[in-house]
Design an enzyme around this catalytic site. Structure first.
Site, PDB file in Angstrom:
ATOM      1  N   LYS A   1      92.607  13.240   7.632  1.00 15.19           N
ATOM      2  CA  LYS A   1      92.558  14.170   6.505  1.00 15.19           C
ATOM      3  C   LYS A   1      93.905  14.870   6.439  1.00 15.19           C
ATOM      4  O   LYS A   1      94.190  15.749   7.239  1.00 15.19           O
ATOM      5  CB  LYS A   1      91.421  15.183   6.699  1.00 15.19           C
ATOM      6  CG  LYS A   1      91.271  16.132   5.530  1.00 15.19           C
ATOM      7  CD  LYS A   1      90.082  17.056   5.733  1.00 15.19           C
ATOM      8  CE  LYS A   1      89.794  17.850   4.493  1.00 15.19           C
ATOM      9  NZ  LYS A   1      90.962  18.579   4.011  1.00 15.19           N
TER      10      LYS A   1
ATOM     11  N   GLU B   1      94.643  17.759   9.246  1.00 15.97           N
ATOM     12  CA  GLU B   1      93.641  18.820   9.368  1.00 15.97           C
ATOM     13  C   GLU B   1      92.400  18.363  10.120  1.00 15.97           C
ATOM     14  O   GLU B   1      91.576  19.172  10.504  1.00 15.97           O
ATOM     15  CB  GLU B   1      93.157  19.188   7.964  1.00 15.97           C
ATOM     16  CG  GLU B   1      93.835  20.343   7.317  1.00 15.97           C
ATOM     17  CD  GLU B   1      93.161  20.637   5.986  1.00 15.97           C
ATOM     18  OE1 GLU B   1      92.785  21.791   5.779  1.00 15.97           O
ATOM     19  OE2 GLU B   1      93.000  19.717   5.156  1.00 15.97           O
TER      20      GLU B   1
ATOM     21  N   LYS C   1      83.742  15.944   5.634  1.00 16.91           N
ATOM     22  CA  LYS C   1      85.017  16.387   6.202  1.00 16.91           C
ATOM     23  C   LYS C   1      84.764  17.058   7.544  1.00 16.91           C
ATOM     24  O   LYS C   1      83.812  17.815   7.701  1.00 16.91           O
ATOM     25  CB  LYS C   1      85.795  17.290   5.243  1.00 16.91           C
ATOM     26  CG  LYS C   1      85.019  18.375   4.551  1.00 16.91           C
ATOM     27  CD  LYS C   1      85.911  19.119   3.535  1.00 16.91           C
ATOM     28  CE  LYS C   1      85.117  20.180   2.805  1.00 16.91           C
ATOM     29  NZ  LYS C   1      85.838  20.879   1.766  1.00 16.91           N
TER      30      LYS C   1
END
Ligand SMILES: Nc1ncnc2c1ncn2[C@@H]1O[C@H](COP(=O)(O)OP(=O)(O)OP(=O)(O)O)[C@@H](O)[C@H]1O
Ligand SMILES: [Mg+2]
Ligand SMILES: [Mg+2]
Length: 643
Positions: free
Chosen positions: A314, A465, A490
């Site tokens: 990410k 991230e 996520k």
């Protein structure tokens, strides 16, 4: 956290099922009430502004979505049957826009210009108008009541939809030294043409502010448009016909968010075969697919175990939807804004990644700041150091690297309903890595908690991230525009320290600073956005952790946004900042925890009568890529309270 887990869960499920039935009803407009009403006459010259504002008045007076849908359906139907060529303008006025988002033409005339116009057209003093505004919080209402008490000197021609639309467009495009005078002139002319027995003044002012706020969600507009089209072609349409129409228009709009294209097609051929006539098209940005947060690796496996899934890095940059057709590259933001001018270097470098035989495409990707010397990804903050406007390739110091993670359209074919595996395969077959410029997002087919954990750590070492975890096969692996999907999860490193996902909040108020900080705001009032009521709900005061430079730059950005009084759609609770701002600045904020609060109103009534607040909020960054109504929703806040 505050209720036993079981009870919290039951409450949450209740809420979800309530929402579901509301959505169902929304689609299923009651056929009897729809057909009972008499058909409008067809000798009308044009749709009057009063007809539009009467509909606004009815919509504003109710909170029942079914009724709102019904009013709007009736109105659109009337337009279709009498003045179909005015449907597009009428619809734009109902959503308070002038064109599709990506064309970037915005209303939002500053408060001071509008106050001036109200003062001049009503003869009230500025002080009086401001005083009223403080009481009511809505300049439209203030102007309307000033008008009521004023004798009409002469009756000018009624305002109509095409004139208002044309004037608004002229105001939005006016530029140059005389533009302020010109704008006020047009506004004054319209204000004097408003009939004081209607609510025209009130809504005209709100349209000019760019904040109609009648409690009309855009999804209701889409539903009403579909209903009106179906009913105008077939008065005896069944509930199923209507539902089918709504499904088709919704689907098409998510792929091709342009009423400019959809409305002519609907007027021409109705909902039948609309999908063949209107679909994802390079040049027109679609709303990106979004992911759900998870707070532990185990949560990923709870959802995906036994299914085929991919973990991807990410990247922490800016989302970039890259369109290519007729040899031209365009880059769009998360918010469908055209960023081609901001990223001329991307536009120049991208063709180097295209293999021969490629005619057109839409790629979904992340643009990241990159250091060519060290070959390292730079933090997000570096990206924000780039200029926004008038960027020249030769002046650029912060280079960008594209990490592509999806292919949505390729050589004349939309790929949204292909598996992710297939889309990624086509991406790697037809594009090549260009050193320091373009690559596929790094990915891994992980299976176990240990593998995912190890890949997560690697991603963090590589300045990312965390991970995005995506379903590979079947319908769950389709690309669903604008949906926050469970098929994309996520997993950020932040979550692992137990703080949950960051929130993107709107700055609605400021507190004067003390001591060294007297020339700036020392603290700010933040709010989340409630989509159902279109209101901003206070969530916390934030004042620690800002450097002097930050305070200065926030002051410079926020000071011009100061307004006389809180907006009527600010739900403040008992928060009392010294000043209020236009809802515009969005900040990303991390929190140690969420708790119920006697002061703030975020998500009040969802989990408890009390609102929810952030504990120890910490400013991370300004989110230029999000508009105020893209801020974290109260629903997301209330869901997060379980964390
Ligand atoms: N491999 C990837 N796949 C998909 N998105 C990615 C990937 N790498 C980076 N991203 C970025 O991650 C974003 C989603 O997570 P993030 O929490 O940063 O979203 P956001 O912009 O804050 O929006 P929201 O919080 O509303 O989801 C995407 O919009 C995209 O910009
Ligand atoms: Mg991001
Ligand atoms: Mg986020």
């Amino acid at each position: 956290m505050f209720l036993p887990k079981q009870q919290q869960k039951a409450l949450a499920e209740d809420k979800v099922s309530d929402k579901k039935s509301a959505v169902k009803n929304d689609n299923a407009i009651d056929k009897k009430t729809t057909n009972k009403k008499s058909l409008p006459s067809t000798d009308q010259d044009t749709i009057t502004f009063a007809q539009l504002t009467d509909t606004f008045t009815k919509i504003e007076a109710t909170t029942k979505r079914l009724e709102i849908t019904d009013y709007l359906t009736q109105f659109y139907k009337q337009v279709i049957l009498t003045k179909p060529e005015e449907l597009l303008m009428t619809l734009y006025l109902t959503i308070n826009r002038l064109c599709p988002d990506y064309e970037g033409l915005e209303l939002g005339i500053g408060e001071s210009i509008l106050i001036k116009a109200v003062v001049e057209s009503t003869g009230r003093t500025t002080a009086k108008v401001k005083e009223e505004l403080k009481k009511v919080g809505d300049l439209g209402t203030v102007a309307q009541s000033a008008r009521k008490n004023q004798p009409t000197m002469f009756k000018s021609k009624d305002l109509n939809v095409p004139t208002v639309f044309k004037n608004l467009k002229e105001i939005a495009t006016a530029s140059g030294s005389q533009s302020q005078t010109k704008k006020i002139g047009i506004i004054m002319k319209m204000l004097t043409s408003c009939n004081s027995n209607t609510n025209e003044v009130k809504f005209l002012i709100r349209l000019l502010e760019g904040k109609l706020r009648i409690g009309l969600a855009e999804k209701t507009v889409v539903v009403s448009l579909a209903n009106a089209i179906v009913l105008s072609n077939n008065e005896d349409a069944t509930k199923e016909d209507l539902e089918r129409g709504v499904e088709i228009v919704k689907q098409v709009y998510s792929e091709l968010p342009s009423y400019d294209l959809i409305i002519p097609a609907l007027l021409d051929g109705g909902v039948d075969n609309l999908q063949e006539r209107c679909h994802l098209t390079p040049g027109i940005p679609l709303k990106p697919m979004l992911a759900k947060p998870t707070k532990a690796v185990t949560e990923v496996l709870d959802r995906f175990e036994g299914r085929s899934f991919t973990c991807e890095y990410k990247y922490d940059g800016e989302r970039a939807q890259i369109h290519y057709h007729d040899g031209k590259v365009k880059v769009f933001s998360r918010n469908s804004e055209d960023m081609s001018m901001k990223y001329p270097d991307l536009v120049e470098q991208l063709p180097r990644a295209i293999k021969p035989g490629v005619k057109n495409f839409v790629i979904d990707s992340e643009a990241v700041a990159f250091d060519k010397q060290t070959k390292k990804i730079l933090p997000f903050q570096e990206l924000t150091r780039r200029k926004r406007k008038d960027v020249k390739v030769e002046d650029i110091t912060v280079k960008v690297h594209i990490f592509a993670f999806d292919l949505l359209y390729f050589n004349d074919k939309p790929l949204l309903h292909e598996d992710l595996t297939r889309r990624r395969e086509m991406l790697s077959d037809n594009f090549e890595t260009v050193e320091d410029e373009f690559a596929m997002a790094k990915s891994m087919e992980a299976q176990s908690t240990e593998e995912i954990q190890a890949f997560l750590e690697e991603s963090v070492k590589d300045s990312c991230e965390g991970l995005m975890v995506k379903m590979n096969q079947g319908e769950s692996a389709w690309y669903t525009p604008s949906k926050r999907s469970m098929n994309w999860l996520k997993l950020k490193k932040d979550y692992l320290s137990g703080v949950g996902d960051s929130l993107d909040l709107v700055v609605i108020g400021g507190y004067y600073g003390k001591g060294k900080r007297t020339n700036v705001y020392g603290a700010y009032l933040l709010a989340c956005y409630d989509q159902d009521s279109e209101s901003y709900q206070s969530i916390c005061k934030i004042g620690t952790g800002f450097s002097e430079e930050m305070l200065d730059s926030h002051y410079k950005l926020l000071n011009p946004l100061e307004i006389t009084a809180p907006k009527s759609y600010y739900k403040l609770g008992s928060a009392k900042p010294d000043v209020y701002f236009e809802p515009q600045a969005v900040w990303e904020v991390l929190t140690a925890d969420l708790s119920l609060s006697p002061v703030y109103t975020a998500a009040a009534g969802e989990i408890s009568e009390r609102g929810i607040s952030l504990r120890f909020p910490r400013f991370i960054r300004v989110r230029d890529d999000k508009a105020a109504d893209d801020a974290t929703s109260s629903e997301q806040v209330s869901q997060n309270i379980y964390i």
